[in-house]
Design a protein around this motif. Structure first.
Motif, PDB file in Angstrom:
ATOM      1  N   THR A 119       0.798  -1.236   0.000  1.00  0.00           N
ATOM      2  CA  THR A 119       0.000   0.000   0.000  1.00  0.00           C
ATOM      3  C   THR A 119       0.820   1.270   0.000  1.00  0.00           C
ATOM      4  OG1 THR A 119      -0.124   0.143   2.421  1.00  0.00           O
ATOM      5  CG2 THR A 119      -1.800  -1.181   1.301  1.00  0.00           C
ATOM      6  N   GLY A 120       2.057   1.211   0.517  1.00  0.00           N
ATOM      7  CA  GLY A 120       2.741   2.459   0.793  1.00  0.00           C
ATOM      8  C   GLY A 120       2.140   3.079   2.050  1.00  0.00           C
ATOM      9  N   ALA A 121       2.383   4.358   2.265  1.00  0.00           N
ATOM     10  CA  ALA A 121       1.848   5.024   3.458  1.00  0.00           C
ATOM     11  C   ALA A 121       1.324   6.400   3.088  1.00  0.00           C
ATOM     12  CB  ALA A 121       2.922   5.131   4.533  1.00  0.00           C
ATOM     13  N   PHE A 175       8.546   5.009   2.290  1.00  0.00           N
ATOM     14  CA  PHE A 175       7.854   3.722   2.267  1.00  0.00           C
ATOM     15  C   PHE A 175       7.870   3.144   0.853  1.00  0.00           C
ATOM     16  CE2 PHE A 175       6.329   5.806   6.011  1.00  0.00           C
ATOM     17  CZ  PHE A 175       6.105   4.794   6.933  1.00  0.00           C
ATOM     18  N   MET A 176       7.783   1.827   0.787  1.00  0.00           N
ATOM     19  CA  MET A 176       7.674   1.137  -0.487  1.00  0.00           C
ATOM     20  C   MET A 176       6.202   0.993  -0.844  1.00  0.00           C
ATOM     21  SD  MET A 176      10.743   0.606  -1.478  1.00  0.00           S
ATOM     22  CE  MET A 176      10.363  -0.439  -2.898  1.00  0.00           C
ATOM     23  N   ARG A 177       5.905   1.149  -2.111  1.00  0.00           N
ATOM     24  CA  ARG A 177       4.564   0.938  -2.636  1.00  0.00           C
ATOM     25  C   ARG A 177       4.691  -0.117  -3.728  1.00  0.00           C
ATOM     26  NH1 ARG A 177       0.732   5.645  -5.422  1.00  0.00           N
ATOM     27  NH2 ARG A 177      -1.118   4.316  -5.763  1.00  0.00           N
ATOM     28  N   GLY A 178       4.556  -1.355  -3.334  1.00  0.00           N
ATOM     29  CA  GLY A 178       4.874  -2.441  -4.264  1.00  0.00           C
ATOM     30  C   GLY A 178       6.370  -2.451  -4.495  1.00  0.00           C
ATOM     31  N   LYS A 220       7.914   0.137  -5.981  1.00  0.00           N
ATOM     32  CA  LYS A 220       8.330   1.536  -6.183  1.00  0.00           C
ATOM     33  C   LYS A 220       8.522   2.231  -4.831  1.00  0.00           C
ATOM     34  CE  LYS A 220       8.028   1.675 -10.718  1.00  0.00           C
ATOM     35  NZ  LYS A 220       6.947   2.431 -11.377  1.00  0.00           N
ATOM     36  N   LYS A 221       9.459   3.153  -4.797  1.00  0.00           N
ATOM     37  CA  LYS A 221       9.705   3.930  -3.580  1.00  0.00           C
ATOM     38  C   LYS A 221       8.865   5.210  -3.582  1.00  0.00           C
ATOM     39  CE  LYS A 221      14.574   2.561  -3.037  1.00  0.00           C
ATOM     40  NZ  LYS A 221      14.780   1.809  -4.284  1.00  0.00           N
ATOM     41  N   GLN A 222       8.307   5.540  -2.422  1.00  0.00           N
ATOM     42  CA  GLN A 222       7.734   6.875  -2.199  1.00  0.00           C
ATOM     43  C   GLN A 222       8.844   7.712  -1.589  1.00  0.00           C
ATOM     44  OE1 GLN A 222       3.165   5.357  -1.151  1.00  0.00           O
ATOM     45  NE2 GLN A 222       4.293   6.572   0.347  1.00  0.00           N
ATOM     46  N   PHE A 223       9.296   8.743  -2.325  1.00  0.00           N
ATOM     47  CA  PHE A 223      10.451   9.485  -1.809  1.00  0.00           C
ATOM     48  C   PHE A 223      10.261  10.994  -1.926  1.00  0.00           C
ATOM     49  CE2 PHE A 223      11.503   8.332  -6.220  1.00  0.00           C
ATOM     50  CZ  PHE A 223      11.843   9.563  -6.771  1.00  0.00           C
TER      51      PHE A 223
END
Length: 745
Positions: free
Chosen positions: A205-207, A312-315, A317-320
């Protein structure tokens, strides 16, 4: 059918996920009105996988019963246009850019379109070289929040399935009781153990995080404690193009985050003081970014909305975090920048043909005083009858008559009434018309906009006034009084310049004169120039094209006696003409002698009953004469020669010119003021205060039997508490629930 095919094609340009609930409903109403089926609406609605529910469209469709003002296919056409659709019949755009041209749009007629999106190539974003998730979270929290701010975040979700489409959705509330400082300290103390501090995240999900501080009681809009930020998110173009547009618009972004999917999340500073201002600023923000190519998700408008949290990771992919604190430093700076870029200012004009043809000036509205499209200020103290003079001016323009001896051009006038209730305003117009005694053949040229209790600051009122007036053909707009719409500190030149700029907008957009009144500053005015008497900033002295100023004249007892005698003569003369019109023995010289007019009255009228009526009229005339005040009108004119001083009595409800007052000089010596006080029958301070109170009541009551104490206090330029003290000492009046009435004798 052809029409159906056209609307279905138009809906290809409209993403249901980008609409709010009412817009989605409007599309359904429009389709039904134009003869489409519920299935057409449902097929299109399925594109919004997160909100679509089986059977909801049909249920809603059946509730559409039609109204007298139906939602039509034009609604869908407009939505399609906003999303890039263009009719094949629209004029082609033949303009093009040279290689050396800027991609900043220069066509101001496009309205806030500052970027030509055809030339936005994109600006790359770069994933962090060293992936440190906890530092990403810390950097974000430090940029966006204060340590003591309570924040809300969600790091888990559920898989929502809609047909063949699956999407991870955040759980509804998440955590909303920790402070930013607690989380930052926890991450540092645990060497970046995110799970220990924030809970183990769901990698699928990511955050998410709520970008405004909360109260710790919930996650609704009502739980937001500060309306600091808004979210700008768009996925209608590439990440690189989004990045470039956000930066080129100089948005005041506190944090820019990659979502791990198709969009960037820009947390934009709006710094609103309350929720209404937050809504206003977000609407403005979204208008600007949409005009410049970013189609924003309107579901993001609310201040408790979730945004993607970096680290956080979303699958896979990185959320950065891409950047912090870019663009302008504040909302105010950015808004000023946008308005300056879209100033709609004219180009400089070359004067090479200056002498080739005659220069045509704007026509004169008030001959020798004011041109059409220019501004005029009337200044004076309380009791000067400023509002009455403005109504006289409105009537003079409507009828094409003189005002204070100056000829007025005939035309339509709008009187913006901010103070009186509607019927009181009508009564005042009627009284002045009747007192002038010249008929009301062109009263249809006067429109009154009654805004008592409905006023808004001048910067909000001006656009509404312009919109309502564009087709009316007004040659003058009179605003009375301006203190009701004054914005900012009247002693601040900057704030008053912004305020008076609204008058320029009205004058320019409507090609009419704008006329308003303002009060004097405190203290003696007799030694000042007319430009320097208005209260507050010197802007009031420099902004208008004509400044008229009313100064009270010191009147001796002899002049009041003379005024009373003339009032008696006029009363007797009018009575003779009314009750014995065949009596012709009164000469013009006799009309100035009380003794002679008394003789004529007794000769012409024998009825004791009629004489009793005349005696009552005489007493009223004498009382009104005592209530009259004398004034000198002086002016500073920008485009005309200096005007001569004009002298007049204010005899409720009109100003009456009187050249005999011209020999009175304005003294600034306190001793002279003391002498003037003695000359008025040596009346005591108490008697003077009582007379002022009674005079104010009689003038303001306008034929009624009561008046709001606030209006009386404003008229006397004193506080309500001071007014209550005066009323308590004055036995003729009483106040109940803020309403002042005269006691019965």
């Amino acid at each position: 059918m052809e029409n159906k095919l056209d609307l279905i094609e138009l809906l290809e340009f409209v993403d249901p996920a980008a609409l709010d609930y009412q817009e989605w409903v409007n599309v359904g109403m429009a389709l039904k009105h134009e003869g489409y089926t519920a299935n057409d609406w449902e097929e299109w609605s399925q594109k919004d996988s997160s909100r679509y529910h089986d059977g909801e469209c049909e249920k809603k469709w059946n509730s559409f019963q039609g109204t007298g003002s139906p939602v039509t296919g034009a609604t869908i056409t407009q939505l399609a246009k906003e999303n890039g659709w263009r009719s094949q019949w629209e004029d082609a755009d033949d303009s093009f850019l040279d290689w050396n041209d800027s991609f900043i749009a220069t066509d101001v007629n496009k309205g806030y379109k500052l970027i030509n999106t055809d030339w936005v190539m994109g600006q790359d974003i770069h994933e962090p070289k060293f992936w440190n998730p906890s530092q990403q979270i810390i950097d974000y929290l430090e940029a966006v929040f204060n340590p003591g701010d309570i924040i809300g975040y969600v790091n888990d979700g559920y898989l929502h399935t809609n047909g063949e489409v699956e999407k991870w959705i955040p759980k509804s509330t998440g955590v909303y009781t920790k402070t930013a400082g607690d989380i930052i300290q926890g991450l540092r103390n645990t060497n970046g153990d995110i799970g220990a501090v924030m809970g183990d995240p769901n990698i699928n999900t990511g955050a998410w995080i709520r970008f405004n501080p909360l109260d710790g009681e919930g996650v609704k809009n009502t739980n937001v404690t500060e309306f600091k930020y808004a979210l700008v998110e768009s996925d209608n173009m590439s990440i690189e193009q989004q990045n470039e547009i956000i930066r080129e618009l100089e948005l005041p972004v506190v944090a820019l985050t990659y979502s791990g999917s198709k969009s960037l999340h820009a947390i934009v500073k709006v710094d609103a003081v309350n929720y209404p201002q937050y809504q206003e600023r977000v609407d403005y923000l979204y208008k600007i970014v949409e005009k410049n190519g970013l189609k924003v998700d309107k579901q993001n408008k609310n201040p408790s909305r979730l945004s993607r949290l970096p680290g956080f990771m979303r699958g896979d992919k990185k959320q950065f975090l891409i950047d912090t604190n870019i663009g302008k430093s504040s909302w105010e700076e950015w808004e000023e920048y946008i308005e300056d870029m879209n100033d709609n200012l004219p180009d400089p004009e070359n004067l090479s043909d200056l002498f080739d043809k005659p220069i045509e000036l704007a026509p004169e509205l008030i001959k020798g005083m004011l041109r059409q499209g220019h501004k005029m200020l009337i200044a004076g103290p309380s009791k000067a009858g400023k509002s009455f003079s403005l109504i006289q001016l409105a009537i003079a323009i409507a009828e094409g008559r003189k005002w204070f001896g100056f000829d007025c051009v005939k035309g339509k006038v709008l009187y913006v009434n901010l103070e009186l209730d509607a019927n009181s305003a009508k009564m005042r117009f009627a009284e002045i018309y009747n007192k002038l005694g010249q008929g009301h053949a062109n009263v249809h040229n006067i429109d009154v906009w009654n805004l008592r209790g409905k006023t808004s600051p001048m910067d909000k009122l001006a656009p509404k006034l312009i919109r309502r007036s564009q087709k009316e053909g007004y040659i003058a707009v009179i605003i009375d009084p301006i203190y009701k719409v004054l914005t900012g500190d009247e002693n601040s030149a900057h704030e008053m310049a912004n305020f008076t700029n609204q008058f320029d907008k009205i004058a320019t957009e409507l090609n009419c004169s704008v006329i308003y009144c303002h009060h004097h500053s405190k203290g003696s005015q007799s030694g000042k120039n007319s430009m320097d008497r208005s209260s507050g900033s010197g802007v009031f002295a420099r902004d208008p094209d004509a400044i008229l100023d009313l100064i009270e004249l010191p009147i001796t007892e002899d002049r009041y006696v003379q005024l009373e005698n003339q009032a008696v003569c006029d009363t007797y003369n009018a009575a003779i003409k009314t009750y014995n019109p065949t009596y012709k023995d009164v000469s013009s010289d006799d009309t100035f002698s009380v003794k002679q007019m008394s003789y004529h009255l007794m000769s012409a009228i024998k009825s004791q009953e009629v004489l009793s009526i005349i005696e009552n009229n005489r007493k009223k005339a004498v009382e009104l004469a005592r209530q009259a005040s004398a004034w000198r009108l002086e002016g500073t004119l920008r485009e005309f020669p200096k005007m001569k001083s004009i002298n007049a009595w204010f005899k409720y409800p009109i100003h009456v010119l009187d050249d005999s007052l011209g020999d009175i000089s304005l003294e600034d010596d306190p001793k002279e003021k003391w002498k003037k006080g003695v000359q008025k029958s040596n009346e005591s301070r108490s008697e003077k205060v009582s007379k002022e109170l009674e005079e104010a009541f009689n003038i303001l009551v306008a034929g009624e039997t009561s008046i709001d104490v606030g209006q009386v206090a404003d008229y006397l330029d004193i506080s309500k508490s001071a007014l209550y003290k005066r009323i308590k000492k004055h036995e003729k009046f009483e106040v109940v629930d803020g309403i002042m009435t005269k006691k019965e004798d």
